[in-house]
Design a protein around this motif. Structure first.
Motif, PDB file in Angstrom:
ATOM      1  N   UNK A 149     -80.025-110.998  21.795  1.00 40.89           N
ATOM      2  CA  UNK A 149     -79.309-109.626  21.453  1.00 40.89           C
ATOM      3  C   UNK A 149     -77.781-109.620  22.018  1.00 40.89           C
ATOM      4  N   UNK A 150     -77.013-109.639  20.882  1.00 43.43           N
ATOM      5  CA  UNK A 150     -75.312-109.748  20.898  1.00 43.43           C
ATOM      6  C   UNK A 150     -74.871-108.488  20.386  1.00 43.43           C
ATOM      7  N   UNK A 151     -73.989-107.930  21.057  1.00 39.61           N
ATOM      8  CA  UNK A 151     -73.093-106.888  20.325  1.00 39.61           C
ATOM      9  C   UNK A 151     -71.646-106.889  20.781  1.00 39.61           C
ATOM     10  N   UNK A 152     -70.901-106.198  20.016  1.00 41.62           N
ATOM     11  CA  UNK A 152     -69.488-106.264  20.279  1.00 41.62           C
ATOM     12  C   UNK A 152     -68.906-104.769  19.830  1.00 41.62           C
ATOM     13  N   UNK A 153     -67.986-104.339  20.451  1.00 43.04           N
ATOM     14  CA  UNK A 153     -67.366-102.981  20.120  1.00 43.04           C
ATOM     15  C   UNK A 153     -65.859-103.250  19.920  1.00 43.04           C
ATOM     16  N   UNK A 154     -65.530-102.862  18.812  1.00 43.50           N
ATOM     17  CA  UNK A 154     -63.949-103.040  18.336  1.00 43.50           C
ATOM     18  C   UNK A 154     -63.370-101.547  18.483  1.00 43.50           C
ATOM     19  N   UNK A 155     -62.324-101.501  18.965  1.00 43.11           N
ATOM     20  CA  UNK A 155     -61.704-100.099  19.410  1.00 43.11           C
ATOM     21  C   UNK A 155     -60.023-100.450  18.811  1.00 43.11           C
ATOM     22  N   UNK A 156     -59.992 -99.517  17.934  1.00 43.96           N
ATOM     23  CA  UNK A 156     -58.353 -99.216  17.383  1.00 43.96           C
ATOM     24  C   UNK A 156     -57.697 -98.197  18.224  1.00 43.96           C
ATOM     25  N   UNK A 157     -56.701 -98.471  18.871  1.00 42.91           N
ATOM     26  CA  UNK A 157     -55.940 -97.382  19.517  1.00 42.91           C
ATOM     27  C   UNK A 157     -54.544 -97.370  18.787  1.00 42.91           C
ATOM     28  N   UNK A 158     -54.070 -95.971  18.524  1.00 41.67           N
ATOM     29  CA  UNK A 158     -52.953 -95.735  17.684  1.00 41.67           C
ATOM     30  C   UNK A 158     -51.885 -95.975  18.898  1.00 41.67           C
ATOM     31  N   UNK A 159     -50.742 -96.606  18.441  1.00 39.46           N
ATOM     32  CA  UNK A 159     -49.732 -96.822  19.429  1.00 39.46           C
ATOM     33  C   UNK A 159     -48.193 -96.703  19.103  1.00 39.46           C
ATOM     34  N   UNK A 160     -48.061 -96.473  17.758  1.00 39.77           N
ATOM     35  CA  UNK A 160     -46.861 -95.844  17.198  1.00 39.77           C
ATOM     36  C   UNK A 160     -46.596 -95.352  15.992  1.00 39.77           C
ATOM     37  N   UNK A 161     -45.789 -94.737  15.457  1.00 36.64           N
ATOM     38  CA  UNK A 161     -45.682 -94.286  13.977  1.00 36.64           C
ATOM     39  C   UNK A 161     -44.387 -94.688  13.464  1.00 36.64           C
ATOM     40  N   UNK A 162     -44.316 -95.473  12.315  1.00 37.95           N
ATOM     41  CA  UNK A 162     -43.033 -95.955  11.647  1.00 37.95           C
ATOM     42  C   UNK A 162     -42.928 -95.195  10.475  1.00 37.95           C
ATOM     43  N   UNK A 163     -41.600 -94.443  10.671  1.00 34.03           N
ATOM     44  CA  UNK A 163     -41.117 -93.620   9.402  1.00 34.03           C
ATOM     45  C   UNK A 163     -40.213 -94.445   8.689  1.00 34.03           C
ATOM     46  N   UNK A 164     -40.213 -94.488   7.181  1.00 29.93           N
ATOM     47  CA  UNK A 164     -39.448 -95.084   6.321  1.00 29.93           C
ATOM     48  C   UNK A 164     -38.974 -94.008   5.266  1.00 29.93           C
ATOM     49  N   UNK A 165     -37.711 -93.336   5.274  1.00 33.02           N
ATOM     50  CA  UNK A 165     -37.523 -92.145   4.661  1.00 33.02           C
ATOM     51  C   UNK A 165     -37.520 -92.156   3.229  1.00 33.02           C
ATOM     52  N   UNK A 166     -37.458 -93.461   2.493  1.00 35.05           N
ATOM     53  CA  UNK A 166     -37.483 -93.673   0.933  1.00 35.05           C
ATOM     54  C   UNK A 166     -36.236 -93.864   0.341  1.00 35.05           C
TER      55      UNK A 166
END
Length: 258
Positions: A149-166
């Motif tokens: 019985x093996x298991x793992x939980x992966x969690x993605x946590x938002x840390x920043x927003x990058x804006x590129x104007x275009x």
């Protein structure tokens, strides 16, 4: 146990009884069958059914062409319950965490802007992501068979927003365009009535009109990835970046002098 024996016997019969199959193919399946039925193992270890498990090489279908996946070619082998499989790439909590990482689905990175869609030259445009729809995302991968019985939980946590104007004819807030996450989980600050004279904590100021078209503003979220697994295992995985493009129309401010 029974399934492995059944699949092996059926595969052997399909090849051995087919006159169209070349002799080397028949010899190969016969050797494979003999190894597990009459050779190193006896009758597929059916008498030890409660004492261990068959392990086989399994490739992630999303990565099967990678060099690492191609090296996963070990023939089926037996492992007693509680024993560590004698292979480099045996399933571990960390490998399950990486598998879960590939299954993480994060929300769209469409930011709210004010003004929305159309703004003016030299007018600060506010950008933000609301905490209610922007939160941690977790995926759990597990392996549960007889005695294992093996298991793992992966969690993605938002840390920043990058804006590129275009366009290079723009300024970002803050300089560099990377807006950090707030203590409440939101990014940036929602525009409210009375904020017109304030500088946004997260946003863009366009310095030139987009003319008859629109600028392709790109918003990219950086997600910090970590995992926890069986036996207290855990750690970090490489950050993930996911983004989308939004059209922003920038108009000149028209004025009349008398």
């Amino acid at each position: 146990m029974a399934e492995f024996a059944k699949n092996t016997e059926e595969g052997y019969s399909l090849v051995a009884d087919d006159p169209r199959q070349p002799s080397y193919a028949k010899s190969s399946v016969a050797q494979f069958r003999s190894y597990y039925k009459d050779g190193e193992y006896k009758d597929y270890n059916k008498e030890q059914a409660d004492e261990g498990n068959w392990w086989v090489a399994t490739r992630d279908p999303d990565r099967w062409l990678t060099p690492e996946a191609q090296q996963c070619d070990r023939q089926p082998f037996w492992v007693d319950n509680g024993a560590t499989p004698p292979v480099e790439n045996a399933v571990t909590p960390e490998i399950l965490a990486q598998l879960a990482y590939n299954r993480v689905s994060v929300p769209d990175t469409r930011v709210t802007m004010a003004p929305e869609g159309t703004t003016k030259v030299n007018l600060p445009t506010w950008a933000w992501l609301d905490k209610a729809t922007f939160k941690n995302v977790s995926v759990t991968a597990s392996l549960n068979v007889n005695g294992l019985d093996i298991q793992a939980t992966t969690t993605a946590k938002p840390v920043s927003l990058k804006l590129e104007p275009g366009t290079s004819d723009a300024e970002t807030y803050p300089a560099g365009g990377e807006c950090r996450i707030n203590g409440d989980g939101s990014i940036g600050e929602a525009f409210t009535r009375g904020d017109a004279d304030r500088t946004p904590t997260c946003g863009i100021k366009y310095l030139r009109s987009s003319g008859a078209s629109a600028y392709k503003m790109r918003a990219t979220i950086t997600w910090q990835i970590d995992w926890t697994g069986s036996g207290g295992a855990g750690g970090d995985l490489p950050d993930g970046t996911f983004g989308t493009t939004q059209d922003v129309t920038v108009q000149e401010i028209q004025s009349v002098n008398r």
